[in-house]
Scaffold this active site. Structure first.
Site, PDB file in Angstrom:
ATOM      1  N   GLY A 119      -4.546  -4.279  -3.742  1.00  0.00           N
ATOM      2  CA  GLY A 119      -5.535  -3.255  -4.070  1.00  0.00           C
ATOM      3  C   GLY A 119      -4.751  -2.014  -4.452  1.00  0.00           C
ATOM      4  N   HIS A 120      -4.781  -1.648  -5.722  1.00  0.00           N
ATOM      5  CA  HIS A 120      -3.971  -0.540  -6.220  1.00  0.00           C
ATOM      6  C   HIS A 120      -4.905   0.576  -6.683  1.00  0.00           C
ATOM      7  CE1 HIS A 120      -0.463  -3.543  -7.136  1.00  0.00           C
ATOM      8  NE2 HIS A 120      -0.799  -3.486  -5.861  1.00  0.00           N
ATOM      9  N   ASP A 147       0.805  -1.226   0.000  1.00  0.00           N
ATOM     10  CA  ASP A 147       0.000   0.000   0.000  1.00  0.00           C
ATOM     11  C   ASP A 147       0.836   1.273   0.000  1.00  0.00           C
ATOM     12  OD1 ASP A 147      -2.272  -1.615   0.107  1.00  0.00           O
ATOM     13  OD2 ASP A 147      -2.236  -1.671   2.290  1.00  0.00           O
ATOM     14  N   GLU A 148       2.003   1.206  -0.602  1.00  0.00           N
ATOM     15  CA  GLU A 148       2.898   2.372  -0.622  1.00  0.00           C
ATOM     16  C   GLU A 148       2.444   3.417  -1.638  1.00  0.00           C
ATOM     17  OE1 GLU A 148       3.854  -0.774  -1.142  1.00  0.00           O
ATOM     18  OE2 GLU A 148       5.405  -1.341   0.307  1.00  0.00           O
ATOM     19  N   THR A 180       3.117 -12.566   2.832  1.00  0.00           N
ATOM     20  CA  THR A 180       2.260 -13.202   1.843  1.00  0.00           C
ATOM     21  C   THR A 180       2.980 -14.453   1.329  1.00  0.00           C
ATOM     22  OG1 THR A 180       0.849 -12.815  -0.086  1.00  0.00           O
ATOM     23  CG2 THR A 180       3.060 -11.830  -0.155  1.00  0.00           C
ATOM     24  N   GLY A 231      -0.136  13.851  -3.234  1.00  0.00           N
ATOM     25  CA  GLY A 231      -1.586  13.706  -3.256  1.00  0.00           C
ATOM     26  C   GLY A 231      -1.930  12.480  -4.074  1.00  0.00           C
ATOM     27  N   LYS A 250       2.859  10.243  -0.254  1.00  0.00           N
ATOM     28  CA  LYS A 250       2.059  10.685   0.895  1.00  0.00           C
ATOM     29  C   LYS A 250       2.802  11.638   1.823  1.00  0.00           C
ATOM     30  CE  LYS A 250      -1.560   7.859   1.622  1.00  0.00           C
ATOM     31  NZ  LYS A 250      -2.440   6.728   1.951  1.00  0.00           N
ATOM     32  N   THR A 253      -9.817  -5.067   2.213  1.00  0.00           N
ATOM     33  CA  THR A 253     -10.605  -5.570   3.343  1.00  0.00           C
ATOM     34  C   THR A 253     -11.251  -4.455   4.165  1.00  0.00           C
ATOM     35  OG1 THR A 253      -8.609  -5.535   4.688  1.00  0.00           O
ATOM     36  CG2 THR A 253      -9.146  -7.624   3.603  1.00  0.00           C
ATOM     37  N   THR A 313      -7.674  -1.245   1.115  1.00  0.00           N
ATOM     38  CA  THR A 313      -8.460  -1.179  -0.128  1.00  0.00           C
ATOM     39  C   THR A 313      -9.253  -2.468  -0.323  1.00  0.00           C
ATOM     40  OG1 THR A 313      -6.441  -0.172  -0.975  1.00  0.00           O
ATOM     41  CG2 THR A 313      -8.186  -0.504  -2.550  1.00  0.00           C
ATOM     42  N   GLN A 344       1.975  -6.101  -3.234  1.00  0.00           N
ATOM     43  CA  GLN A 344       2.392  -6.208  -1.837  1.00  0.00           C
ATOM     44  C   GLN A 344       3.660  -5.353  -1.641  1.00  0.00           C
ATOM     45  OE1 GLN A 344       1.455  -9.486  -3.536  1.00  0.00           O
ATOM     46  NE2 GLN A 344      -0.473  -8.587  -2.915  1.00  0.00           N
ATOM     47  N   ASN A 353      -5.283 -10.171  -3.538  1.00  0.00           N
ATOM     48  CA  ASN A 353      -4.921  -9.614  -2.227  1.00  0.00           C
ATOM     49  C   ASN A 353      -4.431  -8.184  -2.393  1.00  0.00           C
ATOM     50  OD1 ASN A 353      -2.678 -10.644  -3.611  1.00  0.00           O
ATOM     51  ND2 ASN A 353      -1.605 -11.347  -1.786  1.00  0.00           N
ATOM     52  N   LYS A 413       1.871   2.177  -5.040  1.00  0.00           N
ATOM     53  CA  LYS A 413       2.451   1.630  -6.289  1.00  0.00           C
ATOM     54  C   LYS A 413       1.554   1.922  -7.489  1.00  0.00           C
ATOM     55  CE  LYS A 413       2.342  -2.392  -4.307  1.00  0.00           C
ATOM     56  NZ  LYS A 413       2.039  -2.020  -2.919  1.00  0.00           N
TER      57      LYS A 413
HETATM   58  P1  GDP Z   1      -0.766   0.347  -3.547  1.00  0.00           P
HETATM   59  O1  GDP Z   1      -1.346  -0.939  -3.062  1.00  0.00           O
HETATM   60  O2  GDP Z   1       0.700   0.440  -3.282  1.00  0.00           O
HETATM   61  O3  GDP Z   1      -1.088   0.663  -4.971  1.00  0.00           O
HETATM   62  O4  GDP Z   1      -1.433   1.483  -2.650  1.00  0.00           O
HETATM   63  P2  GDP Z   1      -3.003   1.609  -2.259  1.00  0.00           P
HETATM   64  O5  GDP Z   1      -3.729   2.134  -3.437  1.00  0.00           O
HETATM   65  O6  GDP Z   1      -3.493   0.373  -1.617  1.00  0.00           O
HETATM   66  O7  GDP Z   1      -2.920   2.674  -1.088  1.00  0.00           O
HETATM   67  C1  GDP Z   1      -2.412   3.956  -1.302  1.00  0.00           C
HETATM   68  C2  GDP Z   1      -3.515   4.984  -0.957  1.00  0.00           C
HETATM   69  O8  GDP Z   1      -2.942   6.274  -0.811  1.00  0.00           O
HETATM   70  C3  GDP Z   1      -4.559   5.116  -2.046  1.00  0.00           C
HETATM   71  O9  GDP Z   1      -5.784   5.459  -1.457  1.00  0.00           O
HETATM   72  C4  GDP Z   1      -4.037   6.275  -2.886  1.00  0.00           C
HETATM   73  O10 GDP Z   1      -5.061   6.981  -3.573  1.00  0.00           O
HETATM   74  C5  GDP Z   1      -3.430   7.152  -1.823  1.00  0.00           C
HETATM   75  N1  GDP Z   1      -2.250   7.917  -2.234  1.00  0.00           N
HETATM   76  C6  GDP Z   1      -1.250   7.529  -3.068  1.00  0.00           C
HETATM   77  N2  GDP Z   1      -0.287   8.494  -3.100  1.00  0.00           N
HETATM   78  C7  GDP Z   1      -0.709   9.483  -2.292  1.00  0.00           C
HETATM   79  C8  GDP Z   1      -0.132  10.733  -1.883  1.00  0.00           C
HETATM   80  O11 GDP Z   1       0.956  11.110  -2.274  1.00  0.00           O
HETATM   81  N3  GDP Z   1      -0.859  11.476  -0.997  1.00  0.00           N
HETATM   82  C9  GDP Z   1      -2.065  11.081  -0.510  1.00  0.00           C
HETATM   83  N4  GDP Z   1      -2.675  11.871   0.351  1.00  0.00           N
HETATM   84  N5  GDP Z   1      -2.624   9.903  -0.871  1.00  0.00           N
HETATM   85  C10 GDP Z   1      -1.949   9.124  -1.741  1.00  0.00           C
HETATM   86  P1  IMO Z   2      -0.896  -4.183  -2.231  1.00  0.00           P
HETATM   87  O1  IMO Z   2      -0.426  -4.712  -3.564  1.00  0.00           O
HETATM   88  C1  IMO Z   2      -0.946  -4.602   2.096  1.00  0.00           C
HETATM   89  C2  IMO Z   2      -0.870  -8.673   3.677  1.00  0.00           C
HETATM   90  C3  IMO Z   2      -2.118  -9.116   4.427  1.00  0.00           C
HETATM   91  C4  IMO Z   2      -1.486 -10.054   5.438  1.00  0.00           C
HETATM   92  C5  IMO Z   2      -0.400 -10.738   4.621  1.00  0.00           C
HETATM   93  C6  IMO Z   2      -0.803 -12.082   4.017  1.00  0.00           C
HETATM   94  O2  IMO Z   2      -2.195  -3.473  -2.282  1.00  0.00           O
HETATM   95  O3  IMO Z   2       0.200  -3.392  -1.582  1.00  0.00           O
HETATM   96  P2  IMO Z   2      -2.369 -12.778   1.984  1.00  0.00           P
HETATM   97  O4  IMO Z   2      -3.823 -12.527   1.736  1.00  0.00           O
HETATM   98  O5  IMO Z   2      -1.468 -12.229   0.921  1.00  0.00           O
HETATM   99  O6  IMO Z   2      -2.052 -14.200   2.299  1.00  0.00           O
HETATM  100  O7  IMO Z   2      -2.047 -11.955   3.343  1.00  0.00           O
HETATM  101  O8  IMO Z   2      -0.070  -9.847   3.567  1.00  0.00           O
HETATM  102  N1  IMO Z   2      -1.101  -8.173   2.314  1.00  0.00           N
HETATM  103  C7  IMO Z   2      -1.085  -6.878   1.983  1.00  0.00           C
HETATM  104  N2  IMO Z   2      -0.948  -5.787   2.750  1.00  0.00           N
HETATM  105  N3  IMO Z   2      -1.051  -4.478   0.763  1.00  0.00           N
HETATM  106  C8  IMO Z   2      -1.170  -5.574  -0.023  1.00  0.00           C
HETATM  107  O9  IMO Z   2      -1.165  -5.513  -1.371  1.00  0.00           O
HETATM  108  C9  IMO Z   2      -1.225  -6.844   0.591  1.00  0.00           C
HETATM  109  N4  IMO Z   2      -1.360  -8.104   0.123  1.00  0.00           N
HETATM  110  C10 IMO Z   2      -1.264  -8.917   1.188  1.00  0.00           C
HETATM  111  O10 IMO Z   2      -2.747  -8.035   5.044  1.00  0.00           O
HETATM  112  O11 IMO Z   2      -0.861  -9.328   6.459  1.00  0.00           O
HETATM  113 MG    MG Z   3      -2.875  -1.634  -1.820  1.00  0.00          MG
END
Ligand code: GDP
Ligand code: IMO
Ligand code: MG
Length: 423
Positions: free
Chosen positions: A45-46, A18-19, A241, A414, A333, A303, A301, A226, A43, A21
């Site tokens: 969520g981007h 969830d960085e 994972t 953002g 962020k 769960t 995203t 991940q 698993n 990506k």
């Molecule tokens: P991913 O799994 O690495 O693609 O990241 P996620 O989409 O799960 O989680 C990142 C969250 O932060 C999402 O809701 C994005 O819309 C949000 N986001 C990404 N970059 C930024 C940022 O620079 N600032 C803010 N405020 N939100 C961001």
């Molecule tokens: P993205 O691509 C954050 C975590 C789960 C749990 C562990 C194992 O959006 O960054 P799993 O269902 O893979 O067997 O769960 O890994 N996990 C994530 N945490 N972002 C993800 O994907 C994740 N995918 C798995 O929360 O701790």
């Molecule tokens: Mg994610």
């Protein structure tokens, strides 16, 4: 020794997922011909935000909102047919040309019973539960390693497929009966056969697809899922994972050699989050942790679970630089930290009375060393150059860069595509 092998670039997470990506891939991939996922499944969520459009993708690579790239789901992934079809329908519904989506014949199918097994495994672990996403990822990779997994290539051979499903269920019958809910073979076969026509046109010879693209001079952007610290071998095992999320996983997940990798860009939040159980040395249990969660919208995203929040961990980050061979980094962020009085970076670990590395993250006697920085209160959302950041924010970014020891090439300010400051 010079190499003339065509290169693909990688963007991957260097924390616990969830960085941001998806957000970075969406911004970067306009110049690429293919965006490729190499591991994991739904698993992930981007999230992409372009104008007032917001999209959360689980399986299809994050190039969907750019017109150009083909969207390749590589052989190292495990993919739910139901999840893929739902995502394709959703994308078609918003006008995406889904013929751009290709899936490798080597990718493995996640069946609904994998998800049931995942949840049963978690229940039986009790207090030691991993906090998985419950999507069946671990059981699907278990089947792959046990050599009775079912691939997308297998979907082409209907007769053999029914036998494979039967064998798969029979070999699990003891587990299913202990769960008190054995899936019926005819139901699994029936629902699988009904979904096959929806996906078959997307299935390709994955190795040929990637290598033909590379040899044809196409630019490939590889999208990690991940994060590094969730890698099955190099993360905070067993709280990880079930796939290799690090740069090496891109090679095995796409069937390319290390010589085909160009740059490896690591994505890190300006602080840390984790969803699920497991070590998190810099976790904050106070108002600051709550503030990061609220301001950063730190809820899963997939769960909806609240994410655990804490300070940036430079020990973990340096570890991630090493295991991935990072060539540069992107910080996301940074805007979420605006308004905090003081901001910390964990610069060192101590355990057993001595300086320790990331491998000690789970030690009960772990002590952390922090460096503190002044905060800032300005709104950063309109800034497009790192040099234009307010001085305190700039000092914090410089400190992150010194800690990582690789160049920070961009800072996200953002969720929106345009909110990116570059050099
Ligand atoms: P991913 O799994 O690495 O693609 O990241 P996620 O989409 O799960 O989680 C990142 C969250 O932060 C999402 O809701 C994005 O819309 C949000 N986001 C990404 N970059 C930024 C940022 O620079 N600032 C803010 N405020 N939100 C961001
Ligand atoms: P993205 O691509 C954050 C975590 C789960 C749990 C562990 C194992 O959006 O960054 P799993 O269902 O893979 O067997 O769960 O890994 N996990 C994530 N945490 N972002 C993800 O994907 C994740 N995918 C798995 O929360 O701790
Ligand atoms: Mg994610």
């Amino acid at each position: 020794m010079a190499s003339n092998v065509p290169k693909a670039d990688i963007v991957l997470g260097i924390q616990w997922g969830d960085e941001g990506k998806g957000r970075v891939v969406d911004s970067y991939c306009a110049d690429y011909d293919v965006v490729a996922r190499f591991g994991g499944g739904d698993n992930a969520g981007h999230t992409l935000v372009v104008g007032d459009r917001k999209l959360a993708l689980r399986i299809v690579p994050s190039g969907v909102l750019q017109d150009r790239p083909e969207l390749f789901i590589g052989g190292g992934t495990v993919v739910s047919l139901e999840g893929l079809v739902a995502e394709l329908d959703m994308l078609a519904g918003i006008g995406v040309d889904i013929s751009r989506v290709k899936i490798s014949d080597r990718a493995h199918v996640v069946f609904p019973y994998h998800a049931a097994l995942d949840r049963a495994n978690e229940t039986s672990r009790g207090d030691a539960a991993i906090g998985t996403t419950g999507r069946g990822i671990g059981p699907a990779y278990t089947d792959k390693a046990a050599r009775y997994g079912i691939t997308f290539g297998d979907l082409r051979k209907r007769e053999a497929l029914a036998d494979k499903i039967r064998y798969n269920l029979v070999s699990r019958s003891a587990v299913f009966s202990s769960m008190g809910a054995a899936p019926r073979e005819e139901d699994v076969v029936g629902s699988t056969l009904s979904l096959i026509p929806r996906v078959l046109s997307h299935v390709v010879d994955g190795v040929a697809f990637v290598h033909d693209a590379l040899e044809g001079g196409k630019r490939i952007l590889i999208e990690g899922a991940q994060g590094t610290l969730l890698d099955v071998g190099y993360g905070t095992y067993p709280y990880v994972t079930s796939s290799h999320t690090i740069a090496g996983g891109a090679c095995t997940g796409l069937g390319i050699g290390p010589t085909a990798i160009g740059s490896v860009v690591g994505i890190a939040k300006a602080y840390c989050t984790r969803v699920g159980a497991g070590p998190f040395p810099t976790e904050l249990f106070d108002d600051v942790g709550d503030a990061l969660r609220e301001r950063g919208g730190e809820f899963g995203t997939v769960t909806g679970r609240p994410r655990r929040c804490g300070w940036f961990d430079a020990v973990a980050a340096r570890y991630a630089v090493r295991v991935n061979g990072l060539t540069s980094a992107v910080i996301t962020k940074l805007d979420v930290l605006s308004g905090l009085d003081k901001i910390a970076i964990a610069t060192g670990y101590r355990s057993g009375g001595r300086s320790a590395g990331f491998g000690s993250a789970n030690e009960t006697d772990l002590e952390l060393e922090y460096a503190w920085y002044d905060g800032w209160s300005e709104d950063l959302s309109a800034i497009r150059k790192i040099d234009d950041l307010p001085p305190a924010a700039r000092r914090y970014v410089d400190a992150l860069e010194a800690a990582l020891a690789v160049p920070i090439e961009a800072v996200s300010l953002g969720p929106e595509r345009a909110a990116l400051a570059i050099r």
